[in-house]
Every structure is written in structure tokens, then in C-alpha cells.
Design an enzyme around this catalytic site. Sequence first.
Site, short mmCIF file in Angstrom:
data_model
loop_
_atom_site.label_atom_id
_atom_site.label_comp_id
_atom_site.label_asym_id
_atom_site.label_seq_id
_atom_site.Cartn_x
_atom_site.Cartn_y
_atom_site.Cartn_z
N LYS A 13 -1.08 27.37 20.30
CA LYS A 13 -1.66 26.90 19.03
C LYS A 13 -3.18 27.11 19.01
CE LYS A 13 -0.13 22.65 19.55
NZ LYS A 13 0.53 22.76 20.87
N ARG A 88 1.64 15.04 14.53
CA ARG A 88 2.43 15.12 15.74
C ARG A 88 3.54 14.09 15.78
NH1 ARG A 88 -1.17 17.55 19.65
NH2 ARG A 88 -0.26 17.50 21.69
N ARG A 127 -4.21 28.01 32.79
CA ARG A 127 -5.11 27.88 31.63
C ARG A 127 -6.52 27.48 32.04
NH1 ARG A 127 -3.62 24.37 26.49
NH2 ARG A 127 -3.33 22.72 28.02
N ARG A 159 -8.11 21.64 32.29
CA ARG A 159 -7.80 20.35 31.65
C ARG A 159 -7.13 19.39 32.61
NH1 ARG A 159 -5.27 21.34 25.75
NH2 ARG A 159 -3.98 19.61 26.44
N ARG A 170 4.22 15.68 28.75
CA ARG A 170 3.80 16.11 27.40
C ARG A 170 4.94 16.83 26.69
NH1 ARG A 170 -1.01 19.48 29.13
NH2 ARG A 170 -1.10 20.16 26.96
P1 AP5 Z 1 -3.05 27.28 24.25
O1 AP5 Z 1 -3.47 28.14 23.12
O2 AP5 Z 1 -4.09 26.47 24.93
O3 AP5 Z 1 -1.80 26.37 23.82
P2 AP5 Z 1 -1.73 25.10 22.90
O4 AP5 Z 1 -0.49 25.23 22.09
O5 AP5 Z 1 -3.01 24.87 22.17
O6 AP5 Z 1 -1.50 24.00 24.05
P3 AP5 Z 1 -2.16 22.58 24.25
O7 AP5 Z 1 -1.86 22.18 25.67
O8 AP5 Z 1 -3.57 22.56 23.81
O9 AP5 Z 1 -1.27 21.72 23.32
P4 AP5 Z 1 -1.10 20.24 23.29
O10 AP5 Z 1 -0.41 20.10 22.00
O11 AP5 Z 1 -0.38 19.66 24.45
O12 AP5 Z 1 -2.57 19.65 23.51
P5 AP5 Z 1 -3.65 19.03 22.51
O13 AP5 Z 1 -4.98 19.44 22.96
O14 AP5 Z 1 -3.25 19.27 21.10
O15 AP5 Z 1 -2.33 28.22 25.33
C1 AP5 Z 1 -1.86 27.70 26.58
C2 AP5 Z 1 -2.11 28.73 27.70
O16 AP5 Z 1 -1.26 29.85 27.47
C3 AP5 Z 1 -3.53 29.30 27.74
O17 AP5 Z 1 -3.89 29.52 29.07
C4 AP5 Z 1 -3.43 30.63 26.97
O18 AP5 Z 1 -4.37 31.58 27.40
C5 AP5 Z 1 -2.01 31.06 27.31
N1 AP5 Z 1 -1.36 31.78 26.20
C6 AP5 Z 1 -1.48 31.52 24.86
N2 AP5 Z 1 -0.72 32.38 24.15
C7 AP5 Z 1 -0.09 33.19 25.07
C8 AP5 Z 1 0.84 34.26 24.95
N3 AP5 Z 1 1.29 34.69 23.75
N4 AP5 Z 1 1.27 34.85 26.08
C9 AP5 Z 1 0.83 34.43 27.30
N5 AP5 Z 1 -0.06 33.41 27.49
C10 AP5 Z 1 -0.51 32.80 26.37
O19 AP5 Z 1 -3.45 17.48 22.80
C11 AP5 Z 1 -3.84 16.91 24.03
C12 AP5 Z 1 -3.56 15.42 24.01
O20 AP5 Z 1 -4.36 14.78 22.99
C13 AP5 Z 1 -2.12 15.02 23.70
O21 AP5 Z 1 -1.31 15.05 24.86
C14 AP5 Z 1 -2.33 13.61 23.12
O22 AP5 Z 1 -2.53 12.66 24.14
C15 AP5 Z 1 -3.63 13.75 22.35
N6 AP5 Z 1 -3.42 14.14 20.93
C16 AP5 Z 1 -3.82 15.29 20.33
N7 AP5 Z 1 -3.45 15.33 19.04
C17 AP5 Z 1 -2.80 14.17 18.81
C18 AP5 Z 1 -2.15 13.62 17.66
N8 AP5 Z 1 -2.08 14.29 16.50
N9 AP5 Z 1 -1.58 12.39 17.78
C19 AP5 Z 1 -1.63 11.71 18.94
N10 AP5 Z 1 -2.20 12.17 20.06
C20 AP5 Z 1 -2.78 13.40 20.01
MG MG Z 2 -4.52 23.38 22.26
#
Ligand code: AP5
Ligand code: MG
Length: 218
Positions: A13, A88, A127, A159, A170
Amino acid sequence: MNLILLGPPGAGKGTQAVLLSGALKIPHISTGDIFRSNIKQQTELGKKVSDILASGGLVPDDLTCEIVKDRLQQDDCRNGFIMDGFPRTLPQAEMFEEMLKARNQKIDTVINITVDDDVIVKRMSGRRMCSCGKVYHITGNPPKQEGICDACGSALYIRDDDREETVLRRLKTYHDQTSPLIDFYSKRGLIIEVDGDKDIESTFRDIMAALGRQPDGV
Ligand code: AP5
Ligand code: MG
Ligand code: ZN
């Protein structure tokens, strides 16, 4: 254009949001990035959410929605936004609908990026993040210079929640609380499904094509 990127942790994402933001000239809003930057700066919000992020659970809906509401008031959101990691939960999705209605706006498209759990666990261990929002992978998408962001020159970091056991928590949180949103937005006819298990450029092209846009320069 008002977009939501939906998908499990590690689906790509954040990676796709940065590319889309550049191509569509609309801001990338990641609730996860907002929380992490508050944790780093040790703000009141950061102190409240730090343990929650470390455990792989979710920040309470009201608090998360307040933050999004504030962010949407900023000037750069007047032509649209790309939501990454929000909403979410079903209550967040309902609150978001109300929030947009009050602004005379609506969601145009929800892009659901699909990737299997076993691929995700492998991706997360490699990552590397930059505080500017760019995301790297040590083998799949490395920076030109090891440990340094191509875009802004800052040092990359790992991270806290990318340890395997936290990634598994997660993923469970995603399946329990976030995946019902696929049905929620399908019923509204807003979902586009994109295979996130292709390389980054192919996935980006697929998303742009689904949006009826021509990707140039990628
Ligand atoms: P990346 O692009 O970083 O993936 P992502 O989908 O953004 O993954 P996240 O871990 O950021 O998602 P998340 O939803 O768990 O975390 P968030 O920060 O939102 O890609 C991942 C890896 O793969 C990278 O190394 C990249 O280079 C590689 N990659 C990407 N595309 C690829 C491809 N096509 N092929 C190969 N490799 C690839 O949330 C973190 C925390 O915050 C949550 O756990 C929660 O506690 C809190 N939080 C955030 N939002 C909310 C909400 N709305 N409500 C409640 N709590 C929340
Ligand atoms: Mg992300
Ligand atoms: Zn950077």
C-alpha cells in the site's frame, strides 16, 4: 480523485501510494506514518499509541478518525487524497463516510491489493523505511546506496513491528477486523481488485489502468 488503498500489512500500500501520489498529484495519507512520526517525536499522541503499534493491535477508532479528520482539513487535500491504512474497521469506514458527506465528498475507488500471507511474512523481514514515506526492500527494491533514502538522503530504519511474531499478529488483526471492508465497499460498487504479488511496476501499471490513467515515466 478520492482513493482508498486496502490490503493486508505488506501488500504494498505504502509503496504504491507514493507512486500514485506522484502520478495523480494528490497527497498520500498514511495513518501508520502519522502514528510513527508522533511516536518518534514523543508527542502526547505518540505516547498513547506506541504500545499498540508495537503489539500489532489497532489504535481506537475515535482517535484514528479524529486524526484523519484533521488531516483532511489541510489545503493539499482539496483535489483528493490517497488513504493508505485507513479505514481499517467497519466503524472507521462508517465514520469516514459521514466525515466525507459533511464535506460534500465521496470515495471514488477502493483499490484492494491482494497478497498471500506467506509472501507477506517474507517481504516484511527485508523492509526498510524512510521517514519521508518511501519504502524499500533489501533485495526486491534496494536504495542506490545501502541504508540511505534515494529521495531525501535520510538514514533508513527497520520498523519495530516487522518482527515475524508481530507480523503474524498484524495479519490476524487484518483478517479479523479489516477484511470485512472488502464486502462493505463491494456492496457500494467501489472495489477494484489488484494482484499485489507481481513486481512493483507491474502492480502500479495495473492500478493506473484500472483507474483509466496512463502511467508515464514508470
Ligand atoms: P509496503 O509498501 O511497506 O506495504 P504496506 O502495505 O504499506 O505495509 P504496512 O506494513 O505499512 O501495512 P500495515 O497496514 O500493517 O501498516 P501501517 O503503517 O498502515 O511494502 C512492504 C514491503 O514489501 C516493502 O519492503 C516493499 O519494498 C516490499 N514490496 C512492496 N511491493 C512489492 C512487490 N510488488 N513485490 C515485492 N516486494 C514488494 O499501520 C501500522 C500500525 O499502525 C497498525 O498495526 C496499527 O497499530 C496502527 N494503525 C494504522 N492505521 C490504523 C487505523 N486506521 N486504525 C487503527 N490503527 C491503525
Ligand atoms: Mg505502509
Ligand atoms: Zn526519504
